[in-house]
Design a protein around this motif. Structure first.
Motif, PDB file in Angstrom:
ATOM      1  N   LEU A 131      50.207  58.577  34.670  1.00 26.75           N
ATOM      2  CA  LEU A 131      49.701  59.556  33.714  1.00 26.75           C
ATOM      3  C   LEU A 131      48.935  60.675  34.432  1.00 26.75           C
ATOM      4  CD1 LEU A 131      48.465  57.382  30.707  1.00 26.75           C
ATOM      5  CD2 LEU A 131      50.362  58.991  30.720  1.00 26.75           C
ATOM      6  N   SER A 132      48.121  60.272  35.436  1.00 27.83           N
ATOM      7  CA  SER A 132      47.354  61.280  36.186  1.00 27.83           C
ATOM      8  C   SER A 132      48.291  62.237  36.893  1.00 27.83           C
ATOM      9  CB  SER A 132      46.441  60.609  37.210  1.00 27.83           C
ATOM     10  OG  SER A 132      45.515  59.789  36.572  1.00 27.83           O
ATOM     11  N   VAL A 133      49.349  61.694  37.490  1.00 28.46           N
ATOM     12  CA  VAL A 133      50.309  62.545  38.183  1.00 28.46           C
ATOM     13  C   VAL A 133      50.980  63.482  37.189  1.00 28.46           C
ATOM     14  CG1 VAL A 133      52.522  62.533  39.419  1.00 28.46           C
ATOM     15  CG2 VAL A 133      50.675  60.988  40.119  1.00 28.46           C
ATOM     16  N   LYS A 134      51.349  62.957  36.032  1.00 30.75           N
ATOM     17  CA  LYS A 134      52.003  63.803  35.025  1.00 30.75           C
ATOM     18  C   LYS A 134      51.048  64.874  34.508  1.00 30.75           C
ATOM     19  CE  LYS A 134      55.473  60.533  33.482  1.00 30.75           C
ATOM     20  NZ  LYS A 134      55.961  59.694  32.412  1.00 30.75           N
ATOM     21  N   VAL A 135      49.773  64.442  34.266  1.00 34.06           N
ATOM     22  CA  VAL A 135      48.782  65.407  33.792  1.00 34.06           C
ATOM     23  C   VAL A 135      48.557  66.465  34.875  1.00 34.06           C
ATOM     24  CG1 VAL A 135      46.330  65.701  33.228  1.00 34.06           C
ATOM     25  CG2 VAL A 135      47.665  63.873  32.144  1.00 34.06           C
ATOM     26  N   ALA A 136      48.417  66.005  36.127  1.00 35.19           N
ATOM     27  CA  ALA A 136      48.203  66.951  37.228  1.00 35.19           C
ATOM     28  C   ALA A 136      49.403  67.877  37.367  1.00 35.19           C
ATOM     29  CB  ALA A 136      47.953  66.194  38.523  1.00 35.19           C
TER      30      ALA A 136
END
Length: 167
Positions: A131-136
């Motif tokens: 999720l963090s990678v997608k958000v980033a």
């Protein structure tokens, strides 16, 4: 009256016949009768003696039977005591084994729970990272949507990289 008073010759012959018969009876009859009575007495005495012996044997057999019954009761009590002790030992072993088995199952369950917990943490971390990678990625796409913004960002990155090395 002649009927009531016997003739002397008849009286003489009757006396002689009586004496002969008495002699024969005394000589041969009485010994046979006495012998038969003595045999009968001996038979009765022998029967009484045998009955008394049988009574004594019966009494001794009864005593022996009572003794055997007492021994059987003692053996029965001993066997019951041994059976009770064996049953108690078996029950105690079964309880100990059940306790050991339950402890083992509980420790295995705790280990499984801990492993599942670790797996869940890893899955959550993995999902958080994704999720963090997608958000980033979404943020970077928004911020780097133009060529100008991309060049500015690359410059900042190069400044950040070069500044810790010089210090």
């Amino acid at each position: 009256m002649d009927l009531l008073i016997p003739n002397s010759g008849l009286l003489f012959w009757m006396t002689i016949v009586f004496l002969i018969v008495a002699f024969i009876v005394i000589k041969f009859g009485f010994p046979a009768i006495i012998n038969m009575v003595n045999e009968r007495k001996a038979y009765i005495d022998d029967s009484l003696r045998k009955a008394h012996e049988a009574n004594e044997k019966l009494f001794s057999i009864q005593k022996e039977g009572e003794s055997v019954m007492q021994q059987a009761r003692e053996q029965q009590a001993l066997l019951l005591k041994e059976a009770t002790a064996t049953r108690d030992a078996i029950v105690e072993k079964a309880q100990d084994k059940a306790h050991e088995e339950s402890s083992r199952i509980i420790s295995e369950a705790k280990s499984e729970i801990e492993a599942e917990k670790q797996n869940a943490f890893r899955d959550v971390r993995s999902q958080v990272v994704d999720l963090s990678v997608k958000v980033a990625e979404n943020i970077l796409r928004d911020q780097l949507s133009t060529d100008e913004k991309q060049m500015e960002y690359i410059g900042r990155l190069l400044d950040n990289v070069s500044s810790p090395v010089s210090k």
